[in-house]
Design an enzyme around this catalytic site. Structure first.
Site, PDB file in Angstrom:
ATOM      1  CD  GLU A  25      -7.815 -49.087  37.015  1.00 26.98           C
ATOM      2  OE1 GLU A  25      -7.738 -48.441  38.042  1.00 26.98           O
ATOM      3  OE2 GLU A  25      -7.807 -50.221  36.812  1.00 26.98           O
ATOM      4  CD  GLU A  45      -5.066 -53.805  37.585  1.00 29.33           C
ATOM      5  OE1 GLU A  45      -4.266 -52.892  36.996  1.00 29.33           O
ATOM      6  OE2 GLU A  45      -5.866 -53.522  38.614  1.00 29.33           O
TER       7      GLU A  45
HETATM    8  C1  GAL Z   1      -6.766 -51.387  40.077  1.00 31.46           C
HETATM    9  C2  GAL Z   1      -5.409 -50.555  39.891  1.00 31.46           C
HETATM   10  C3  GAL Z   1      -4.490 -51.361  40.984  1.00 31.46           C
HETATM   11  C4  GAL Z   1      -5.118 -51.656  42.260  1.00 31.46           C
HETATM   12  C5  GAL Z   1      -6.217 -52.661  41.720  1.00 31.46           C
HETATM   13  C6  GAL Z   1      -6.925 -53.040  43.156  1.00 31.46           C
HETATM   14  O1  GAL Z   1      -7.691 -50.562  39.676  1.00 31.46           O
HETATM   15  O2  GAL Z   1      -4.815 -50.520  38.597  1.00 31.46           O
HETATM   16  O3  GAL Z   1      -3.403 -50.511  41.045  1.00 31.46           O
HETATM   17  O4  GAL Z   1      -5.436 -50.518  42.633  1.00 31.46           O
HETATM   18  O5  GAL Z   1      -7.208 -51.912  41.327  1.00 31.46           O
HETATM   19  O6  GAL Z   1      -8.094 -53.879  42.761  1.00 31.46           O
END
Ligand code: GAL
Length: 849
Positions: free
Chosen positions: A467, A543
């Site tokens: 990200e 993710e």
């Molecule tokens: C994502 C990020 C993670 C965590 C997550 C929480 O965007 O990559 O590290 O912050 O959100 O939802």
């Protein structure tokens, strides 16, 4: 939603849309502790003679320094002459008074020992301490951000002429190393390994002194990162003619029933004369039997020079590495010169093929495997970032129990013991570097990661970052270049694996351009159109989810900082059902990684203070399952599964409607309240079942059937208050090696011996004998009790104690008693753990005072 908007939402105290409205709450208790897991055993692959690799963990001393006041920082930096002359650093010399320093062994995370501090002040909406779990670290906390480690050690006279290295697997974060008064080197990131050649600085046949200043004023991430030397340290000794660090590679290709191994290494000659080097390989099967060998042609390596050596070997009918059968081989690589073995090492590897296909998803050994993954940070209850090796296997066993077959090491390169545990346990890995940058530091971190782990069969994806919203958006032009430089480095060092990144913005422009496979973070409306437009590019969910829940809580209550276990999720995320129905059902999706397997310290979401850890975990900080765990268990595993929740202790709620849910992969489930049927429901594929039940104390029972036959039942009973304590150890015998641990589950039971899912009693622990308590936890995201004191409240019925052996075989005794005078009486519990004599890992002897 952009990351910035999202984080601002959280910072401004945004509350959740989770629908459960129960006024009070409680749990389904933790699953049985994972069965014994020999595959999670401690220890790296041992060194091979003539190389000596000594664990350098024991017998250190520690003191806090100061990041602002040199007078409180051993005088370091008092003037501007510290580095003027070589050899004058007194704290790394004989005679320096460290009698007030505290004794400890590594790995050590000093952040977890610090108190919690409420400090939400910030610049640009960024809270000073929140993201890292409210520990007093950073430039605003100079008195707790710097720590010094010091040790005396002996180097035998016979080591003269060898190369002696001090090797750190990782430390947090800015490290200065001094030996015998001399400045040796520095490291400026929290996750990459680093080492220094001490050979010129040592006193051979005498005492030596090392001092290490570890400064956590700067961080690398937006989550808890610990502080101090939180991974192992080694003292490694080799001949002057030796193998290059992490240069040995074994690349297996599979051709029909056999495998060709491409073997390569680099010989470095640090002696004064040219050396005639001959490298040989011996391939061993899992039992240690030699099954193949190879030799590279002898080469002359100039003094101060190096040479690459390679050969091939063949394996007939290799036992392939897979998720079900993680077969491993090893290669002993030896370099000889003048008829004498000079250096050797053992490389563990597996034979397998791993392919990402744009139509068929992920194929392991030609067979389709859906990635049922979780992202994880590296900390655990009680110990913070300094995990004993055994805990790696413990954590993986918890995840595997719910059918998780892959982890993503978000957002940094892992410790070697985690990679080794994945290799041994058949868990796939997406291995991620911290800094997405093609600057010197970013490239160095990436190079070290790929070189170090490229022989590990579990790793199927290298990730160059997560990200980077500027590099995937406003700075897409630079992002494309940075991404392409990083991908090229990975390909050069390891042509066998795909390279990816976790991207939550533009997947076409910027960093994604050069990627082999495209990772999508969140935004489930993005992969479909992308797949249509680029049908040849393999995709997966790098993710997903970010579902949130508090173990054993069934109401989202901003006054108590709890999140409902029915359907808690952040606005940018999906419930387990929400994402798996998408990623689990399309052939062209390779699967994905849910955020997160375990809860982790820091990034407390959705609430801030007094929450000190996230609530994203499918299991809590201790590894106790939340209800979501059982959704995955039902749909990620093939075995019949049935899970009923909530608990049935709703005193004072008689007559209220309680939502009762079941996760199951059976055909149908019938629900009973006190023996009366409340109806049968068909289980929707990848879904859940729900009843509304008027509460009356007693028993709810679910009976799950397949093909018309009841195959599983599960009950939740109304219990009385806790009357006794139960202790259950994950293993009853551990190694007396000063490293092994036992993980103990602590429960409150009612008079009839039933676990009480709402028990929050305070428990104290007395530990004696051949071990010590190294941490406690209870999985409560809002609990600010100490991780190190021998006491802990139960949280919704559960707590955890971690005990570590000493090197003296015997028994560790633990007794759990009611803590303090108030509260109801509790019958205490006792447990004895045997610690058995084992061969100790070679280590640097501790110099006794
Ligand atoms: C994502 C990020 C993670 C965590 C997550 C929480 O965007 O990559 O590290 O912050 O959100 O939802």
């Amino acid at each position: 939603m952009s990351e910035i908007t999202r984080r601002n939402l959280i910072a401004s105290g945004f509350t959740l849309s989770a629908s459960s409205l129960l006024a009070r709450s409680a749990p389904a208790l933790g699953a049985a502790p994972p069965a014994d897991f020999p595959e999670g055993a401690a220890g790296s692959v041992p060194a091979v003679a003539p190389r000596e690799q000594l664990l350098f963990d024991f017998g250190w001393k520690f003191i806090f320094g100061d990041g602002a006041d040199p007078a409180k920082d051993l005088g370091f930096g008092f003037g501007q002459s510290d580095f003027a002359k070589t050899g004058e650093f007194k704290f790394a010399k004989a005679g320096f008074d460290d009698s007030k320093w505290r004794r400890l062994n590594l790995p050590h995370d000093r952040a977890v020992e610090l108190p919690f501090v409420r400090d939400d002040s910030g610049i640009g909406g960024d809270s000073a301490l929140r993201s890292h779990g409210y520990k007093p670290l950073g430039r605003r906390y100079p008195e707790t951000s710097v720590g010094w480690y010091r040790r005396e050690f002996e180097i035998p006279a016979g080591d003269l002429g060898r190369r002696v290295w001090v090797e750190f697997d990782g430390a947090f974060r800015d490290v200065l190393v001094f030996v015998n008064g001399c400045f040796i080197g520095r490291n400026d990131n929290g996750y990459a390994p680093f080492r220094f050649d001490l050979s010129d600085f040592l006193a051979y046949g005498g005492k030596n002194y090392i001092a290490v200043r570890v400064d956590a004023s700067f961080g690398d991430g937006w989550f808890y990162e610990g502080a101090g030397i939180y991974r192992h340290v080694w003292l490694t000794k080799t001949d002057a003619v030796h193998l290059g660090q992490w240069e040995s590679t074994v690349r297996a290709t599979v051709n029909g029933g056999s495998s060709t191994l491409a073997l390569a290494t680099v010989v470095q000659n640090e002696s004064k004369q040219a050396a005639n080097a001959r490298v040989s390989w011996k391939i061993l099967d899992a039992k240690g039997a030699a099954i193949a060998s190879a030799e590279a042609p002898a080469q002359t390596v100039a003094a101060g020079g190096s040479a690459t050596c390679s050969a091939t070997a063949k394996l007939a009918n290799p036992a392939l590495w897979s998720v079900e059968e993680p077969n491993l081989y090893s290669a002993i690589v030896t370099v000889e010169s003048d008829g004498k073995a000079r250096d050797a090492e053992r490389i563990s590897f597996g034979v397998r093929t791993a392919v990402f296909d744009a139509d068929k998803g992920f194929l392991l050994n030609g067979k389709s495997v859906k990635i049922q993954g979780t992202c994880n940070h590296q900390d655990h209850a009680g110990v913070g970032a300094a995990l004993p090796d055994r805990l790696q296997g413990f954590r993986l066993a918890v995840l595997r129990e719910m059918g998780c077959n892959a982890i993503r090491t978000s957002h940094n390169q892992p410790t070697p013991e985690l990679v080794e545990a994945c290799d041994r346990m058949g868990i796939l890995m997406m291995c991620e570097t911290r800094q997405m940058s093609s600057n010197a530091e970013g490239m160095r971190q990436l190079e070290l990661m790929v070189k170090r782990y490229r022989n590990s069969p579990s790793i199927v994806i290298w990730s160059i970052g997560n990200e980077e919203w500027l590099l995937q958006g406003a700075m897409a032009e630079q992002g494309a270049k940075i991404g392409s430089t990083m991908v090229r480095l990975c390909h050069d060092l390891d042509p066998a694996r795909v390279v990816s990144a976790a991207v939550n913005g533009d997947n076409e422009k910027g960093v994604s351009e050069a990627l082999d496979i495209i990772g999508f973070n969140y935004g489930q409306d993005r992969p479909g159109p992308f797949h249509k437009k680029y049908p040849k590019r393999p995709l997966y969910g790098s993710e997903t989810s970010s579902a949130i829940s508090t173990r054993g809580e069934y109401a989202t209550d901003p006054l108590r900082n709890t999140v409902s276990s029915y359907d808690g999720v952040v606005p940018w995320g999906e419930t387990p059902e929400g994402w798996w129905k998408f990623y689990g059902t399309r052939d062209w999706e390779a699967g994905g990684f849910a955020w997160t397997g375990f809860d982790y310290r820091g990034e407390p979401t959705p609430y801030g203070w007094p929450s000190i850890n996230s609530q994203f975990g499918i299991v809590d900080m201790c590894g106790f399952p939340k209800d979501y765990f059982y959704y995955y268990k039902a749909w990620w595993r093939k075995e019949p599964a049935l899970h009923l929740f909530p608990h049935w202790n709703w005193h004072g709620r008689e007559g209220d409607e309680i939502p009762v849910w079941a996760y199951s992969n059976l055909d149908e489930v019938e629900l009973f309240l006190n023996g009366k049927s409340l109806g049968t429901q068909k289980v929707p594929r990848l879904g859940h079942l729900e009843w509304k039940v008027r509460y009356e104390p007693g028993v709810i029972e679910a009976r799950g059937s397949k093909d018309g036959k009841v195959v599983l039942t599960q009950k939740c009973e109304t219990t009385g208050p806790a009357a006794s304590i139960r202790l259950t150890a994950d293993r009853t015998e551990i190694n007396a090696d000063g490293e092994d641990i036992v993980v103990i589950k602590v429960e409150g039971l009612d008079r009839e011996g039933r676990p009480v899912p709402t028990a929050n009693n305070k428990i104290g622990f007395k530990v004696s004998g051949a071990g010590a308590l190294i941490g406690v936890g209870n999985g409560d995201p809002n609990c600010q009790e100490s991780d190190k004191e021998p006491r802990r409240s139960l949280f919704n019925g559960l707590a955890q104690v971690i005990l570590q052996s000493t090197t003296r075989p015997g028994e560790i005794h633990i007794e759990a008693v009611k803590d303090g005078w108030d509260g109801p009486e509790l019958m205490p519990a006792k447990l004895a753990i045997t610690t058995r004599r084992v061969e100790l890992r070679p280590s640097v002897p501790v110099v006794r005072e």
